[in-house]
Motif scaffolding. Structure first.
Motif, PDB file in Angstrom:
ATOM      1  N   TRP A 186      16.708  44.205  27.647  1.00  0.00           N
ATOM      2  CA  TRP A 186      16.143  43.611  26.434  1.00  0.00           C
ATOM      3  C   TRP A 186      17.135  43.644  25.280  1.00  0.00           C
ATOM      4  O   TRP A 186      16.746  43.620  24.121  1.00  0.00           O
ATOM      5  N   VAL A 187      18.424  43.678  25.593  1.00  0.00           N
ATOM      6  CA  VAL A 187      19.437  43.856  24.561  1.00  0.00           C
ATOM      7  C   VAL A 187      19.426  42.722  23.535  1.00  0.00           C
ATOM      8  O   VAL A 187      19.624  42.952  22.333  1.00  0.00           O
ATOM      9  N   ASP A 188      19.178  41.496  23.963  1.00  0.00           N
ATOM     10  CA  ASP A 188      19.174  40.371  23.019  1.00  0.00           C
ATOM     11  C   ASP A 188      18.011  40.485  22.035  1.00  0.00           C
ATOM     12  O   ASP A 188      18.158  40.192  20.836  1.00  0.00           O
ATOM     13  N   ALA A 189      16.847  40.913  22.534  1.00  0.00           N
ATOM     14  CA  ALA A 189      15.691  41.089  21.648  1.00  0.00           C
ATOM     15  C   ALA A 189      15.941  42.213  20.647  1.00  0.00           C
ATOM     16  O   ALA A 189      15.556  42.118  19.469  1.00  0.00           O
ATOM     17  N   LEU A 190      16.616  43.283  21.078  1.00  0.00           N
ATOM     18  CA  LEU A 190      16.916  44.390  20.169  1.00  0.00           C
ATOM     19  C   LEU A 190      17.955  43.982  19.129  1.00  0.00           C
ATOM     20  O   LEU A 190      17.882  44.403  17.963  1.00  0.00           O
ATOM     21  N   ASP A 191      18.927  43.182  19.530  1.00  0.00           N
ATOM     22  CA  ASP A 191      19.900  42.656  18.570  1.00  0.00           C
ATOM     23  C   ASP A 191      19.194  41.882  17.458  1.00  0.00           C
ATOM     24  O   ASP A 191      19.516  42.018  16.270  1.00  0.00           O
ATOM     25  N   LEU A 192      18.227  41.061  17.850  1.00  0.00           N
ATOM     26  CA  LEU A 192      17.492  40.273  16.868  1.00  0.00           C
ATOM     27  C   LEU A 192      16.662  41.171  15.953  1.00  0.00           C
ATOM     28  O   LEU A 192      16.596  40.950  14.732  1.00  0.00           O
ATOM     29  N   LEU A 193      16.046  42.205  16.534  1.00  0.00           N
ATOM     30  CA  LEU A 193      15.229  43.123  15.736  1.00  0.00           C
ATOM     31  C   LEU A 193      16.092  43.858  14.702  1.00  0.00           C
ATOM     32  O   LEU A 193      15.713  43.986  13.526  1.00  0.00           O
TER      33      LEU A 193
ATOM     34  N   MET B 190       6.744  48.099   9.852  1.00  0.00           N
ATOM     35  CA  MET B 190       6.943  49.174  10.813  1.00  0.00           C
ATOM     36  C   MET B 190       6.081  48.956  12.062  1.00  0.00           C
ATOM     37  O   MET B 190       6.488  49.302  13.178  1.00  0.00           O
ATOM     38  N   ALA B 191       4.906  48.364  11.869  1.00  0.00           N
ATOM     39  CA  ALA B 191       4.042  48.083  13.018  1.00  0.00           C
ATOM     40  C   ALA B 191       4.716  47.096  13.974  1.00  0.00           C
ATOM     41  O   ALA B 191       4.664  47.254  15.198  1.00  0.00           O
ATOM     42  N   HIS B 192       5.346  46.081  13.397  1.00  0.00           N
ATOM     43  CA  HIS B 192       6.054  45.104  14.233  1.00  0.00           C
ATOM     44  C   HIS B 192       7.238  45.765  14.934  1.00  0.00           C
ATOM     45  O   HIS B 192       7.494  45.499  16.121  1.00  0.00           O
ATOM     46  N   PHE B 193       7.949  46.631  14.207  1.00  0.00           N
ATOM     47  CA  PHE B 193       9.092  47.342  14.790  1.00  0.00           C
ATOM     48  C   PHE B 193       8.631  48.164  15.999  1.00  0.00           C
ATOM     49  O   PHE B 193       9.245  48.136  17.071  1.00  0.00           O
ATOM     50  N   ALA B 194       7.535  48.895  15.822  1.00  0.00           N
ATOM     51  CA  ALA B 194       7.022  49.743  16.900  1.00  0.00           C
ATOM     52  C   ALA B 194       6.553  48.899  18.092  1.00  0.00           C
ATOM     53  O   ALA B 194       6.772  49.258  19.259  1.00  0.00           O
ATOM     54  N   GLU B 195       5.909  47.768  17.795  1.00  0.00           N
ATOM     55  CA  GLU B 195       5.426  46.903  18.873  1.00  0.00           C
ATOM     56  C   GLU B 195       6.589  46.344  19.695  1.00  0.00           C
ATOM     57  O   GLU B 195       6.525  46.285  20.930  1.00  0.00           O
ATOM     58  N   GLU B 196       7.669  45.952  19.016  1.00  0.00           N
ATOM     59  CA  GLU B 196       8.839  45.429  19.717  1.00  0.00           C
ATOM     60  C   GLU B 196       9.446  46.493  20.627  1.00  0.00           C
ATOM     61  O   GLU B 196       9.813  46.218  21.774  1.00  0.00           O
ATOM     62  N   LEU B 197       9.541  47.730  20.124  1.00  0.00           N
ATOM     63  CA  LEU B 197      10.104  48.803  20.947  1.00  0.00           C
ATOM     64  C   LEU B 197       9.216  49.096  22.156  1.00  0.00           C
ATOM     65  O   LEU B 197       9.713  49.320  23.266  1.00  0.00           O
ATOM     66  N   ARG B 198       7.897  49.098  21.946  1.00  0.00           N
ATOM     67  CA  ARG B 198       6.982  49.349  23.069  1.00  0.00           C
ATOM     68  C   ARG B 198       7.118  48.262  24.135  1.00  0.00           C
ATOM     69  O   ARG B 198       7.131  48.549  25.332  1.00  0.00           O
ATOM     70  N   ASN B 199       7.217  47.021  23.689  1.00  0.00           N
ATOM     71  CA  ASN B 199       7.344  45.923  24.652  1.00  0.00           C
ATOM     72  C   ASN B 199       8.663  45.980  25.414  1.00  0.00           C
ATOM     73  O   ASN B 199       8.732  45.614  26.595  1.00  0.00           O
ATOM     74  N   CYS B 200       9.715  46.436  24.742  1.00  0.00           N
ATOM     75  CA  CYS B 200      11.005  46.553  25.422  1.00  0.00           C
ATOM     76  C   CYS B 200      10.997  47.677  26.452  1.00  0.00           C
ATOM     77  O   CYS B 200      11.675  47.595  27.482  1.00  0.00           O
ATOM     78  N   MET B 201      10.242  48.718  26.176  1.00  0.00           N
ATOM     79  CA  MET B 201      10.226  49.887  27.053  1.00  0.00           C
ATOM     80  C   MET B 201       9.173  49.792  28.151  1.00  0.00           C
ATOM     81  O   MET B 201       9.248  50.513  29.152  1.00  0.00           O
ATOM     82  N   ALA B 202       8.204  48.911  27.986  1.00  0.00           N
ATOM     83  CA  ALA B 202       7.083  48.859  28.931  1.00  0.00           C
ATOM     84  C   ALA B 202       7.524  48.292  30.278  1.00  0.00           C
ATOM     85  O   ALA B 202       8.396  47.414  30.362  1.00  0.00           O
ATOM     86  N   GLU B 203       6.925  48.804  31.337  1.00  0.00           N
ATOM     87  CA  GLU B 203       7.143  48.271  32.669  1.00  0.00           C
ATOM     88  C   GLU B 203       6.400  46.942  32.812  1.00  0.00           C
ATOM     89  O   GLU B 203       5.319  46.771  32.244  1.00  0.00           O
ATOM     90  N   PRO B 204       6.961  46.004  33.553  1.00  0.00           N
ATOM     91  CA  PRO B 204       6.249  44.730  33.744  1.00  0.00           C
ATOM     92  C   PRO B 204       4.944  44.952  34.496  1.00  0.00           C
ATOM     93  O   PRO B 204       4.868  45.825  35.368  1.00  0.00           O
TER      94      PRO B 204
END
Length: 290
Positions: A53-60, A75-89
């Motif tokens: 998810w490196v491209d999504a993190l670069d954008l964040l 901060m809620a959006h920041f946390a949601e993005e991190l959770r989505n990047c870390m979550a298993e499909p």
């Protein structure tokens, strides 16, 4: 933030610091880059890690380090993005009941699909048959034109008067014909070539294979005062199972039969062409009644 420390919203600065810290951890560097983050190839996280998810993190990180604080995410959006990047499909569960229904659907539609496939194969087979017969017809037309020395003019769109004798009820048929006529108005001598291929209704042999019947007809027509008389006729019918070696042979046999008629054909065409203009043929009604 520094200029208005008493009244400024510190959360925007937290986003900035958190994004810088995230970049430092993921890149493995000791210090973050200064200023607003731009993921150029030299500084992008892709240069330091293969995280999916490196491209999504670069954008964040870029959004969190914008110079205008009100343009940074919450901060809620920041946390949601991190959770989505870390979550298993999510797993796609296999439903046994759905598989049973799919098999049931396949069994219900199979007869129709088989019928459609058979119809498509039949259309393709008949198209290939028509192509082979068209090639045969063109070869014979070229042969006849050569036999006549190119001295008679070809008329493809003319309709032979005797064509009705070949139009039988059949499951499939293909008819092609060509008229060769002598110059002059009216033309005195015509040469008709006609090929009619058909698959009769229920036309299967004892092995169940469909049979095709091929009729060839080559005739010389003597024309006088609006009437026509066939003074020479070469007619032959062939039958063979489709796709068999015999079927291929009958096309060769038919072509050879036409080629073998060259002398008789030319003799009759030349005889009619040599008749004087005032000649009244014996088959003409006025002559027959006298």
């Amino acid at each position: 933030m520094l200029e208005n420390a008493d009244t400024a919203d510190g959360s925007a600065a937290d986003f900035w610091s958190l994004a810088k810290t995230l970049w430092t951890l993921l890149s493995g560097q000791n210090y973050p880059l200064p200023g607003e983050y731009h993921p150029d190839p030299a500084y992008s996280l892709r240069s330091w890690t293969v995280y999916p998810w490196v491209d999504a993190l670069d954008l964040l990180i870029r959004r969190c380090t914008r110079l205008a604080p009100d343009k940074r995410p919450s901060m809620a959006h920041f946390a949601e993005e991190l959770r989505n990047c870390m979550a298993e499909p999510p797993e796609i569960a296999s439903d046994a009941d759905a598989e049973v229904l799919r098999k049931r659907l396949a069994s219900l539609t199979d007869p129709t699909r088989q019928t459609l496939r058979a119809a498509q194969e039949e259309r393709q087979r008949l198209e290939e048959l028509a192509t082979d017969l068209a090639a045969f017809d063109l070869e014979v037309q070229t042969l006849i034109d050569g036999m006549l020395g190119g001295n008679l003019q070809q008329w493809e769109n003319a309709h032979p008067s005797h064509v009705n004798s070949f139009q039988e009820r059949s499951a499939w048929s293909l008819m092609r014909h060509m008229l060769y006529q002598s110059p002059g108005d009216p033309s005195r001598v015509w040469v008709w070539w006609l090929m009619n291929a058909r698959i009769p209704n229920g036309g299967a042999d004892r092995t169940g294979r469909e049979e095709m019947t091929l009729d060839i007809d080559l005739r010389v027509i003597h024309r006088h005062d609006g009437l026509e008389h066939a003074s020479y006729v070469l007619h032959e019918s062939f039958s063979a199972p489709l796709g068999s070696a015999t079927f291929a042979r009958i096309l060769e046999s038919a072509k050879a039969l036409v080629a073998g008629s060259e002398k008789d054909l030319l003799t009759e065409v030349t005889r009619i062409a040599a008749l004087p203009d005032d000649h009244v043929p014996e088959w003409f009604p006025s002559t027959a009644s006298e």
